[in-house]
Structure formats: structure tokens, C-alpha cells
Design an enzyme around this catalytic site. Structure first.
Site, PDB file in Angstrom:
ATOM      1  N   SER A 139       0.824  -1.321   0.006  1.00  0.00           N
ATOM      2  CA  SER A 139       0.052  -0.034   0.095  1.00  0.00           C
ATOM      3  C   SER A 139       0.902   1.280  -0.080  1.00  0.00           C
ATOM      4  CB  SER A 139      -0.856   0.061   1.178  1.00  0.00           C
ATOM      5  OG  SER A 139      -1.270   1.196   1.419  1.00  0.00           O
ATOM      6  N   TYR A 151      -0.384  -0.807  10.524  1.00  0.00           N
ATOM      7  CA  TYR A 151      -0.806  -1.273   8.951  1.00  0.00           C
ATOM      8  C   TYR A 151       0.490  -0.963   8.135  1.00  0.00           C
ATOM      9  CZ  TYR A 151      -2.956  -1.088   4.551  1.00  0.00           C
ATOM     10  OH  TYR A 151      -3.404  -1.352   3.199  1.00  0.00           O
ATOM     11  N   ALA A 153       3.359   0.100   8.995  1.00  0.00           N
ATOM     12  CA  ALA A 153       4.685  -0.397   9.150  1.00  0.00           C
ATOM     13  C   ALA A 153       4.908  -1.936   8.461  1.00  0.00           C
ATOM     14  CB  ALA A 153       4.853  -0.714  10.777  1.00  0.00           C
ATOM     15  N   LYS A 155       2.885  -2.845   5.987  1.00  0.00           N
ATOM     16  CA  LYS A 155       2.956  -2.818   4.483  1.00  0.00           C
ATOM     17  C   LYS A 155       4.545  -2.359   3.955  1.00  0.00           C
ATOM     18  CE  LYS A 155      -1.068  -3.890   3.304  1.00  0.00           C
ATOM     19  NZ  LYS A 155      -1.629  -5.219   2.424  1.00  0.00           N
ATOM     20  N   THR A 186     -13.126  -0.340  -2.920  1.00  0.00           N
ATOM     21  CA  THR A 186     -13.677  -1.491  -2.973  1.00  0.00           C
ATOM     22  C   THR A 186     -15.178  -1.390  -1.717  1.00  0.00           C
ATOM     23  OG1 THR A 186     -12.533  -2.279  -1.002  1.00  0.00           O
ATOM     24  CG2 THR A 186     -11.832  -2.784  -3.156  1.00  0.00           C
TER      25      THR A 186
END
Length: 248
Positions: A139, A151, A153, A155, A186
Site C-alpha cells: 500500500s 498497518y 509499518a 506494508k 472496494t
């Protein structure tokens, strides 16, 4: 013996687009996901060229069972696309308010699971295929401040994993790359507490990247760009170039 493309996390919005892309180009596919309901729908939609195997990437017992099924069926893999993961609901608050187990869960879901699965899946990589690849979906949180520290870190960790594995696996003809996706609308993303209109102001091209565009890039990496390895490819409609617009 037939070779398959394994798509881990193939039941989500981006994952389903990746499945469709490979299927439309005559590949045989294994979808691995926790969502059995969607998995069965994919089986009904695509027929014999698609297999579905249930897996919970946070459960070591489930991973072992998944690996056993691959062994049992003597599956061989030409390409692995690993995109299971996502931000946890509690990550959208303050970092200081997150519980330790939530931080650990986010790292396990978005990084550790990819490492462990890759380690166990290498034995299934085809010795016959000329083109072999592993592609992680990371990401743009790995590159810029979009919040979600645990999250982000994790990725970012996928980029480091890519560099190391590309060097180690190159001798076997296995290329390893990471796609850094921008914000994709999404169904799951729409449920998250994000100000979508504010995010949109930080996009050069004016529109969010789509699941299909992510799928097209991943497909090209694995099947066309045979000299591409150890790279991080940003697909974000210019989000990281312009920067996140934050109305302060």
C-alpha cells in the site's frame, strides 16, 4: 503437469479482479481465502479452471491444512499473488489507544502471514515454467503518512521482504516484486471511516485507481516484464506524487 496461479486473498474486491484477469488469459487458478461463500461463487462462475481452498492466514492450523491440500493434490505453481490483509477497525483511532494484541494482529495479518506462507509455498514452485514470480500487494501507506501506523509499518515490511527474496530466489528464476496500491474504492474501503472526498483532492488524475488497473499491473509484472525483480511499483493515480490533502 499443469501449473497454477495462486491468489491468496482472491475473494476481495482487488483479489476478484486479479482472478478475472488471469482467468481471461487462460490460466488455471487457485484462490485461497477465508471467505468460503465468495469462494464458492467463484467456483460456480469460473468452473474447472479454478480451485478454491479455504485459509485463515492468522491461524497456523489453517495454514498447515492449506499446505497439506496443496501437497495432496500435487499442485505446482508458476505465480503467487499474495494480497491477504487490511486495516483493522480499531486502527482508525489514535495509535496510543490501540491494544497490544491489536498491533500484533495487524502486523501478523499484513506482514508475518506473507512471510510464513511464502516460506511454505516455495516447495510448490514449478521447475518447468520459464516465467515464475511472487507478487505482494502492499500500500502507499508504506511510503506516506495516511495514518494507520501498525498497518503502514507492516506494508513497508513487504518492501524489505521483496528486496531480500528477490536476491535469494533469483538463482531459481523466481522474480519477486511488490505493488503499492493507492486508495481503491472496494466495498470494504467504503465502510471504513475515511473522508473519501478529501482523499480525492490529493489525486493527480482525479479518480481513484480501480481493482482492474491493479490486476492489469500485476498480470503484466508476472507475464510480460521478465527482467523486473526486487521492485516496488506504485499504482495510485498520483496520490503519492501530489500528496494527501488534509484540511486542517
Amino acid at each position: 503437469m499443469d501449473n497454477y496461479v495462486l491468489i491468496i486473498g482472491g475473494c476481495g474486491g482487488i483479489g476478484s479482479a486479479i482472478v478475472k484477469k488471469y482467468y481471461s488469459n487462460d490460466f488455471k487458478i487457485i484462490v485461497a481465502d477465508i471467505n468460503k461463500v465468495v469462494g464458492e461463487k467463484l467456483l460456480f462462475k469460473y468452473g474447472n479452471r479454478l480451485k478454491f481452498l479455504e485459509i485463515d492466514v492468522l491461524c497456523s492450523k489453517s495454514i498447515s491444512s492449506f499446505i497439506h491440500k496443496l501437497e495432496e493434490n500435487k499442485f505446482r505453481l508458476s505465480h503467487i499473488i499474495s494480497l491477504a490483509g487490511g486495516a483493522l477497525d480499531n486502527e482508525f483511532g489514535r495509535f496510543q489507544d490501540m491494544e497490544d494484541d491489536e498491533i500484533n494482529k495487524s502486523i501478523q495479518l499484513n506482514l508475518t502471514s506473507h512471510i510464513l506462507l511464502t516460506k511454505n509455498l516455495l516447495q510448490f514452485m514449478s521447475t518447468e515454467s520459464i516465467l515464475k514470480s511472487i507478487t505482494y500487494v502492499s500500500s502507499i501507506n508504506a511510503k506516506m503518512d495516511f495514518g494507520l501506523p501498525s498497518y503502514s509499518a507492516a506494508k513497508a515490511g513487504l518492501i524489505g521482504l521483496t528486496k531480500v527474496l528477490a536476491s535469494e530466489l533469483g538463482q531459481f528464476g523466481i522474480r519477486v516484486n511488490t505493488v503499492l496500491s493507492g486508495t481503491v474504492l472496494t466495498e470494504n474501503t467504503k465502510k471504513q471511516p475515511k473522508d473519501i472526498e478529501e482523499y480525492k483532492k490529493g489525486i493527480i488524475l482525479g479518480e481513484f485507481v480501480t481493482p482492474k488497473e491493479i490486476a492489469d499491473v500485476i498480470f503484466s509484472i508476472s507475464t510480460t516484464f521478465s527482467s523486473l525483480t526486487g521492485q516496488e511499483i506504485i499504482v495510485d493515480s498520483g496520490q503519492t506524487s501530489k500528496g494527501y490533502f488534509k484540511n486542517k
